[in-house]
Design an enzyme around this catalytic site. Sequence first.
Site, PDB file in Angstrom:
ATOM      1  N   SER A 149       0.864  -1.115   0.082  1.00 55.19           N
ATOM      2  CA  SER A 149      -0.112  -0.095   0.139  1.00 55.19           C
ATOM      3  C   SER A 149       0.914   1.194  -0.064  1.00 55.19           C
ATOM      4  O   SER A 149       2.150   1.095   0.334  1.00 55.19           O
ATOM      5  CB  SER A 149      -0.899  -0.159   1.250  1.00 55.19           C
ATOM      6  OG  SER A 149      -1.555   1.180   1.403  1.00 55.19           O
ATOM      7  N   TYR A 162      -1.855  -1.319   9.993  1.00 54.51           N
ATOM      8  CA  TYR A 162      -1.786  -1.432   8.520  1.00 54.51           C
ATOM      9  C   TYR A 162      -0.458  -0.960   8.069  1.00 54.51           C
ATOM     10  O   TYR A 162       0.214  -1.713   7.206  1.00 54.51           O
ATOM     11  CB  TYR A 162      -2.919  -0.832   8.082  1.00 54.51           C
ATOM     12  CG  TYR A 162      -3.172  -1.397   6.844  1.00 54.51           C
ATOM     13  CD1 TYR A 162      -3.940  -2.230   6.257  1.00 54.51           C
ATOM     14  CD2 TYR A 162      -2.983  -0.204   5.449  1.00 54.51           C
ATOM     15  CE1 TYR A 162      -4.117  -2.641   5.067  1.00 54.51           C
ATOM     16  CE2 TYR A 162      -3.266  -0.456   4.211  1.00 54.51           C
ATOM     17  CZ  TYR A 162      -3.816  -1.725   3.943  1.00 54.51           C
ATOM     18  OH  TYR A 162      -4.347  -1.979   2.399  1.00 54.51           O
TER      19      TYR A 162
END
Length: 281
Positions: A149, A162
């Site tokens: 990401s 995350y």
Amino acid sequence: MYERVQTMECFKDKVAIVTGGASGIGRAVCQGLARHGASTIVADIDFEGAQEVARAISQNGGRARAARLDVRKEEEIQKLIAQTVEAYGRLDYMFNNAGINIAGEARDLLPEHWSRLLDINLMGVLYGTRAAYDVMIRQGFGHIVNTASLCGIMPIPLEVPYATAKHAVVGLSTSLRTEAAGLGVKVTVFCPGLVRTPLLEKSVAVKSTMREILSISPMKSMDVNDAVRALLRGVARNQAIIVCPLDARLSWWLYRIAPALLDRLLDKSVRQFRQKHRTAE
């Protein structure tokens, strides 16, 4: 256009496993690979969802089959890869894509939040990478593609677990790429910005909502099919790190040349979030 079609020919008649293939980026990857002629194993803990994706691909003339897979269990990944090699004679692509999101301020997160996310987003990728790498070394070819990401290449507040997992995935992928090259194996890491997928709807937001957390981001969300087109183009070209869309690449560029400026912007966003959404303690 001719160059692009020629580039995507690399997927024709190849064998690929896609984890998290029942929805979101994984589903779009399966569909994209099938359009370019690959045989795809749609792997997901949601077996019914994986079956739906595989069935739709087959009905449209592609080649796909579903497999139930819990990426937290290394033995399941090893078994699936072994079965794939036995059935097809090889494994050309391993897309380690399965993931979840748990967001909120780090001070509000419990140990179990961290454990659950890291088990799937980091260890699941590591297990898939290890198992595929062993097979691909023996073959002398193959391509491992790990979904990270934008959170994996720059700081993103309110997404600390995350971002932790995704930074680790980037480190794993870029470091292994150098070792793997001499053994005939390619490694790529995908670092998209905000992509419109069911992951956003399924995200756990502690003491907040995902709508509130996303409100501090200046970036626009990207259509999942556009994201996967960028991904497959990058894989075909053997890019080390694929970042999309343009605003994500610009943010990454800003972080690299002026990290202090980005820190100030992010700090301002967090303070605004707290003023709007956090009750006084």
